[in-house]
Write a protein that holds these residues in place. Sequence first.
Motif, PDB file in Angstrom:
ATOM      1  N   ARG A   1      37.036  55.821 -83.074  1.00 30.43           N
ATOM      2  CA  ARG A   1      35.946  55.246 -83.856  1.00 30.43           C
ATOM      3  C   ARG A   1      35.477  53.968 -83.167  1.00 30.43           C
ATOM      4  O   ARG A   1      36.281  53.123 -82.785  1.00 30.43           O
ATOM      5  CB  ARG A   1      36.408  54.924 -85.278  1.00 30.43           C
ATOM      6  N   VAL A   2      34.152  53.858 -83.037  1.00 34.54           N
ATOM      7  CA  VAL A   2      33.551  52.681 -82.419  1.00 34.54           C
ATOM      8  C   VAL A   2      32.759  51.943 -83.494  1.00 34.54           C
ATOM      9  O   VAL A   2      31.928  52.543 -84.188  1.00 34.54           O
ATOM     10  CB  VAL A   2      32.621  53.066 -81.254  1.00 34.54           C
ATOM     11  N   GLU A   3      33.028  50.650 -83.609  1.00 40.32           N
ATOM     12  CA  GLU A   3      32.328  49.825 -84.589  1.00 40.32           C
ATOM     13  C   GLU A   3      31.775  48.585 -83.905  1.00 40.32           C
ATOM     14  O   GLU A   3      32.440  47.987 -83.055  1.00 40.32           O
ATOM     15  CB  GLU A   3      33.273  49.410 -85.722  1.00 40.32           C
TER      16      GLU A   3
ATOM     17  N   VAL B   1      27.548  57.780 -80.517  1.00 35.29           N
ATOM     18  CA  VAL B   1      28.116  57.880 -79.169  1.00 35.29           C
ATOM     19  C   VAL B   1      27.674  59.205 -78.573  1.00 35.29           C
ATOM     20  O   VAL B   1      27.825  60.262 -79.178  1.00 35.29           O
ATOM     21  CB  VAL B   1      29.652  57.786 -79.196  1.00 35.29           C
ATOM     22  N   ARG B   2      27.109  59.158 -77.418  1.00 35.55           N
ATOM     23  CA  ARG B   2      26.448  60.330 -76.840  1.00 35.55           C
ATOM     24  C   ARG B   2      27.435  61.456 -76.588  1.00 35.55           C
ATOM     25  O   ARG B   2      28.479  61.270 -75.953  1.00 35.55           O
ATOM     26  CB  ARG B   2      25.749  59.955 -75.543  1.00 35.55           C
TER      27      ARG B   2
ATOM     28  N   GLU C   1      23.379  56.694 -78.229  1.00 33.76           N
ATOM     29  CA  GLU C   1      22.022  57.175 -78.427  1.00 33.76           C
ATOM     30  C   GLU C   1      21.300  56.179 -79.325  1.00 33.76           C
ATOM     31  O   GLU C   1      21.846  55.722 -80.336  1.00 33.76           O
ATOM     32  CB  GLU C   1      22.039  58.565 -79.050  1.00 33.76           C
ATOM     33  N   SER C   2      20.073  55.842 -78.947  1.00 33.79           N
ATOM     34  CA  SER C   2      19.341  54.776 -79.636  1.00 33.79           C
ATOM     35  C   SER C   2      17.973  55.280 -80.091  1.00 33.79           C
ATOM     36  O   SER C   2      16.932  54.886 -79.558  1.00 33.79           O
ATOM     37  CB  SER C   2      19.189  53.577 -78.697  1.00 33.79           C
ATOM     38  N   PRO C   3      17.976  56.189 -81.089  1.00 33.69           N
ATOM     39  CA  PRO C   3      16.703  56.758 -81.524  1.00 33.69           C
ATOM     40  C   PRO C   3      15.747  55.679 -82.020  1.00 33.69           C
ATOM     41  O   PRO C   3      16.115  54.838 -82.835  1.00 33.69           O
ATOM     42  CB  PRO C   3      17.101  57.718 -82.644  1.00 33.69           C
TER      43      PRO C   3
END
Length: 911
Positions: A7-9, A23-24, A52-54
């Motif tokens: 998990r990335v926070e 995360v891609r 990913e940065s929609p």
Amino acid sequence: MVVPDARVELEIGGVQVDVTDHVRHGTRITHTRGRRNRGGRAEAAEVALTLESPGGLYDNRNPRSPYYGQLGRNTPLRLSVESGVVALQVSGANTGARASTPDHASLDITGDLDVRLDATLDNWLIAGDNIDVSSVQLAGKGNIFTPDRSWLLITRHGRLQFEWSATGATTIETASTVPLPVPSDRRMAVRVTLDVNNGSSGNTVRFYTAPTMAGPWTQLGAPVVTPGTTSIFASTGPLRVGLGWTGLAFQGSSGSIHGFEMRSGINGTVVASPDFTAQTSGASSFTDPQGKLWSTTNGAEITSRRIRVRGEVPTWAPRWHLSGNNITAPITAAGIIRRLEAGREALQSTLRRRIPSEPSCVAYWPMEEGEDAVQAYSPFPRVPPLRTVGFDFGADNSLVGSDALPRLTGGAASSMDALVPPHPATGEWMVTYVYKIDAAPATATKILEFAVSGTVRRMIVTLEPGGLYARGYDADGDQILSVGGGTTPAFYATWNRLEVLARPGALPGQVTYHLGWIDVSGGGHANVQTITATAGIVTRIVTKWDASGDGQSIGHLGVFNSQNTLIYNGADDGFQGEDAADRIIRLTGEEAVPMSVGVGETTLMGPQRPGQLLALLEEAEDADGGRLYELSGRLALGYQPRVALYNREPVLTLDYGQLTQPFEPIEDDSVRNDITVSRQGGSSARVRLDDGPMSVREHPDGIGPYQEPVTLNLFHDGQPEAIAGWMVSHSAWDEYRWPRLRLLLHKYPQLVPQAVAVAEGDIIRIVNLPDHLPPGPLDLMVEGFSETFGEREWTIDFVCSPAGPWTVGVAEDPVLGRADTEGSELTVGVAAGDPSWAVSTTAGPRWIDSAAFAAMFPFSVTCGGEEVTVTAINGTGTTQTFVVTRSINGIVKAHPTGTRLRLTHPMRAAL
């Protein structure tokens, strides 16, 4: 348990935001930390991934993003994994993180008390002389700011300590009589009992340890008996775990807390027993079996997740396809070492850093200017420069606690002058500076003059053939004070500190004036005189020398509105003799860098010269031989003293079959068997390994000489030889090196709880090695690691070095306390399985015999790679008969005449 479950926070606006879903896919998350190779430096931990940065979601400059303006440089990032084991996670960096339950009548125990805690902490023990730094709160009941103190359980200076109050205000402190033996995996249970009335007009505290809360409990040291019966104040404050009393300067616990118990009476009724391992991951509150409601506060979490790294994202570089789609934000978060390495100027001299930290300092001029300077600036914003004449700046660099200082060369024209800004009058003041005067003057020489607003308006210090004197003059110019006396040879040709101060006298309306000098290397002299006067404040420094002042070196002139005569201590000689742990703690404290230093004796160091912070920390690491690293659970540094790495037990045990191939050893010549250690500014010592396969002898008796010079910042010339010997024994260790150990945790998820607990300096043990390798078990020390997370992948590559060099002798230990023979061999060859061996001692004392030393049997020896157990030795001559049990390590073979025998675990002297 799903493996992997990374998990990335990101901490955005003070809130942890889970960005894992962005995360891609198809890319991996990589995490590296520690040393990348044997003998290298600890490098900054790194976490690399692509988000990913929609719509430009993770673009700090995009006003359409909800995160606009909140994703700046060094945005905190946290990477965690699912460990499968629930615990209360607390961070000592946040002194408010804890679990607590409100006050209740059943918790207001005033009589006998029994408290128990089960935890895995990275800060069980913190080194340092300062109790605010070295104390770690574990649990407690009550409050610090009001007379509402009940009891407090902490560690301090390496020992378990229990404090309680009978009044709610003053406390009684007791500490274990022996240090707290923290195991290698850092999990242990601690317990304290208080018998308020031991039946002998006193009270008794006992400390205990256990592997877990389930026991068995072993008493830690002797009972601590205090005269007088006692009681515990019934505080209205809450019961806290992970913290004791809010408002204390002591740090809280950092790591995992598994459980806690509080009992009324020794082995009495349980009144609170939060079992954090039995809770649901993510819960913020629960009720224990005694009906107490427990809640987490200030960042404490009940979770099965374990933090792998806390880092900062220093760079944001949005990327997109030419079409304007496929917008991403590739980021790499880094540990605290990155900031310490990047763009930090060298720290100033120890005096320049130390003196402004004193709150009572109202004016200060370091005088560390370059050679072309004509005045001395002050680091205080309201203090004007010190105007100077006849100062040769940068001329004297002999004071180790300072950069180069000026020398007077202007003859009768030399002078200094500056106003001291208005400041509060406290009834006392002090003017002080460091100086070096080569010889006693032939006539009286003024060396300092300053103005005061009190009864004494002008103070003049003169150096005369008969001694050093300070004379005070009133507003009419009449002398009303004379204090001073003779000097000694130590006053000259060395650095000293002059002190002139005023403080309240014994009676109202009196002022005591003090004139003293302190030799930087120790010793000094002082005289005092008390008169009826008011002290006032120092208003101006105005000093003019005559020609006899030429050649005098001065610097670090300070004016204080208190009599803190200790502020220069240590700093003036660059803290020579300070041990490595204290230097690391002091430096990181001065620079506000979070640091956790393990307990253990460390090497005494030489003077601290100006340098970049990380370089100075690494200088201490090099001198001591320990390990500087980054903590995983918080953005902080850690240091393991050399002695804390001795004789560690494995944290993770692996079967050879669980390793990913290739798992390949290296036997190369990356050794140093001839090392010369030099002390900075001092002597040197050379140690060579003269015997054995790694010795300086030419092949086939050795590998030939491999030399290395090493310069260390040490305290005295007696240190280099022992350190050189220790370095040679490490570098020339005769064993395979296993640089990399790869583990696929997605294949062996049962190993996750132990694997995520492995940190730098820990030991991994590998068992059941195949027959084509030397027999195990194989113990490796972890220097660092890298791990990769994919959709169905969790791989860890451990960077390892042999753990054997860290096994040292322990007095009276049945295995590690046994000295090896200097030389022995088989007198007659033996067949495989032969239980009776004839052994001759070829050098040094013979082996012990079982008739005289029966209690020292059995023990283990190795002969030709086969480990055997010696159950008896007969004979008292140089040739003896060994009775052995064969093939302890699985090797079955015959040994020819002359095969050498050695203890399997010979006693090695620790540094």
